[in-house]
Design a protein around this motif. Structure first.
Motif, short mmCIF file in Angstrom:
data_model
loop_
_atom_site.label_atom_id
_atom_site.label_comp_id
_atom_site.label_asym_id
_atom_site.label_seq_id
_atom_site.Cartn_x
_atom_site.Cartn_y
_atom_site.Cartn_z
N PHE A 1 0.84 -1.19 0.00
CA PHE A 1 0.00 0.00 0.00
C PHE A 1 0.88 1.25 0.00
N PRO A 2 0.72 2.15 -0.97
CA PRO A 2 1.36 3.46 -0.84
C PRO A 2 0.83 4.13 0.43
N TYR A 3 1.64 5.00 1.03
CA TYR A 3 1.23 5.53 2.33
C TYR A 3 -0.08 6.32 2.27
N ALA A 4 -0.35 6.98 1.15
CA ALA A 4 -1.63 7.69 1.04
C ALA A 4 -2.79 6.70 1.09
N LEU A 5 -2.67 5.59 0.34
CA LEU A 5 -3.73 4.58 0.36
C LEU A 5 -3.78 3.88 1.71
N ALA A 6 -2.63 3.68 2.33
CA ALA A 6 -2.60 3.09 3.67
C ALA A 6 -3.36 3.97 4.66
N GLY A 7 -3.19 5.28 4.53
CA GLY A 7 -3.92 6.20 5.40
C GLY A 7 -5.42 6.10 5.19
N HIS A 8 -5.84 6.02 3.92
CA HIS A 8 -7.27 5.86 3.63
C HIS A 8 -7.79 4.55 4.22
N ALA A 9 -7.00 3.48 4.04
CA ALA A 9 -7.42 2.16 4.52
C ALA A 9 -7.55 2.14 6.04
N TYR A 10 -6.56 2.71 6.71
CA TYR A 10 -6.56 2.71 8.18
C TYR A 10 -7.76 3.51 8.71
N SER A 11 -8.00 4.67 8.11
CA SER A 11 -9.12 5.49 8.54
C SER A 11 -10.45 4.78 8.33
N LEU A 12 -10.58 4.13 7.18
CA LEU A 12 -11.82 3.42 6.88
C LEU A 12 -12.05 2.26 7.84
N LEU A 13 -11.00 1.48 8.09
CA LEU A 13 -11.13 0.33 8.98
C LEU A 13 -11.49 0.76 10.40
N ASP A 14 -10.80 1.79 10.90
CA ASP A 14 -11.08 2.22 12.27
C ASP A 14 -12.47 2.84 12.39
N SER A 15 -12.87 3.60 11.37
CA SER A 15 -14.22 4.17 11.41
C SER A 15 -15.26 3.06 11.47
N TYR A 16 -15.03 2.00 10.73
CA TYR A 16 -15.97 0.89 10.72
C TYR A 16 -15.97 0.15 12.06
N VAL A 17 -14.79 -0.21 12.55
CA VAL A 17 -14.70 -0.97 13.80
C VAL A 17 -15.25 -0.17 14.97
N TYR A 18 -14.81 1.09 15.09
CA TYR A 18 -15.29 1.91 16.20
C TYR A 18 -16.80 2.14 16.10
N GLY A 19 -17.27 2.41 14.89
CA GLY A 19 -18.70 2.66 14.71
C GLY A 19 -19.54 1.44 15.03
N PHE A 20 -19.08 0.27 14.60
CA PHE A 20 -19.84 -0.95 14.88
C PHE A 20 -19.84 -1.24 16.38
N ALA A 21 -18.67 -1.08 17.01
CA ALA A 21 -18.59 -1.32 18.45
C ALA A 21 -19.49 -0.36 19.22
N LEU A 22 -19.55 0.89 18.76
CA LEU A 22 -20.41 1.88 19.42
C LEU A 22 -21.88 1.50 19.27
N THR A 23 -22.26 1.04 18.08
CA THR A 23 -23.65 0.63 17.85
C THR A 23 -24.00 -0.56 18.73
N GLU A 24 -23.11 -1.55 18.78
CA GLU A 24 -23.36 -2.72 19.63
C GLU A 24 -23.54 -2.32 21.09
N ALA A 25 -22.69 -1.40 21.55
CA ALA A 25 -22.76 -0.98 22.95
C ALA A 25 -24.06 -0.24 23.25
N ALA A 26 -24.62 0.42 22.23
CA ALA A 26 -25.81 1.25 22.44
C ALA A 26 -27.12 0.50 22.24
N LEU A 27 -27.06 -0.73 21.71
CA LEU A 27 -28.31 -1.46 21.47
C LEU A 27 -29.11 -1.60 22.77
N PRO A 28 -30.41 -1.33 22.72
CA PRO A 28 -31.22 -1.36 23.95
C PRO A 28 -31.71 -2.75 24.33
N PHE A 29 -31.12 -3.77 23.74
CA PHE A 29 -31.51 -5.14 24.07
C PHE A 29 -30.32 -6.06 23.88
#
Length: 218
Positions: A126-154
């Motif tokens: 991965f060129p570093y620019a693409l690596a940066g895009h990849a890292y940002s995308l992966l973390d946004s997904y993981v953090y967002g999914f974890a946040l949604t799971e934590a917030a589920l009311p059941f």
């Protein structure tokens, strides 16, 4: 811990993590940590200068818990493993989600983690620019999914009851697409919201693989 065990930075941070797990970041105060350890608040200042240093430390502890398969030659497998581990760790410490990228004085485990992930991407070509895009995308997904799971009311095992209660609260036909979605997908045997994580993660990895192939050229 034994009462005679001397106070240390590690003990302070362990106590702070316990408080955060029980009551969120707001529960982490110098006084509360001292009470948890059975010492006077002023004793803590020999090991941590202020609350922000405690927050830096407990975020670093969370990063240290996330597994990094550095010996895995397949970049997709390595990032998949890291994503699943991060989701598991954040499931135990949901308070950390909002703090993971907020620290102005990141600790060694945090820096090692970021460096290692970039290393996985770099070794894969991965060129570093693409690596940066990849890292940002992966973390946004993981953090967002974890946040949604934590917030589920059941709880995950109660999804059928919860969805049934939601739909029963409205007139029949009021939300036809939601009703059909529930019937055709959510209420099917074996459904688990958690399984959506794998689908989304593979979609991201497929897209990154295609972008990497394009970046490599003919």
């Amino acid at each position: 811990m034994p009462e005679h065990e001397p106070l240390s930075r590690d003990r302070v941070l362990q106590a702070a993590v316990g408080l955060a797990d029980e009551g969120g970041v707001a529960a982490v105060t110098m006084r509360a940590v001292a009470e948890r350890l059975g010492v006077k608040p002023m004793s803590l200042y020999h090991h941590v200068p202020h609350k922000e240093a405690i927050l830096d430390g407990i975020v670093d502890a969370v990063f240290a818990d996330i597994e990094l398969p550095l010996d895995e030659p397949d970049w997709r497998a390595a990032l998949r493993h890291r994503a699943h581990s991060a989701r598991t760790v954040l499931g135990r410490h949901s308070w950390a989600i909002a703090l993971m990228e907020s620290r102005t004085h990141p600790g060694p485990a945090t820096l090692h983690h970021h460096d290692a992930v970039l290393g996985i991407l770099s070794r894969a070509g991965f060129p570093y620019a693409l690596a940066g895009h990849a890292y940002s995308l992966l973390d946004s997904y993981v953090y967002g999914f974890a946040l949604t799971e934590a917030a589920l009311p059941f709880a995950p095992q109660d999804v059928e009851i919860a969805v049934g209660d939601y739909l029963a609260a409205f007139p029949v036909g009021a939300y036809p697409h939601l009703a059909e979605f529930a019937a055709q997908h959510v209420l099917q045997p074996g459904y688990s919201y958690g399984s959506e994580f794998d689908y989304g993660l593979e979609l991201i990895l497929d897209t990154l693989a295609a972008r990497l192939s394009g970046a490599a050229g003919p």
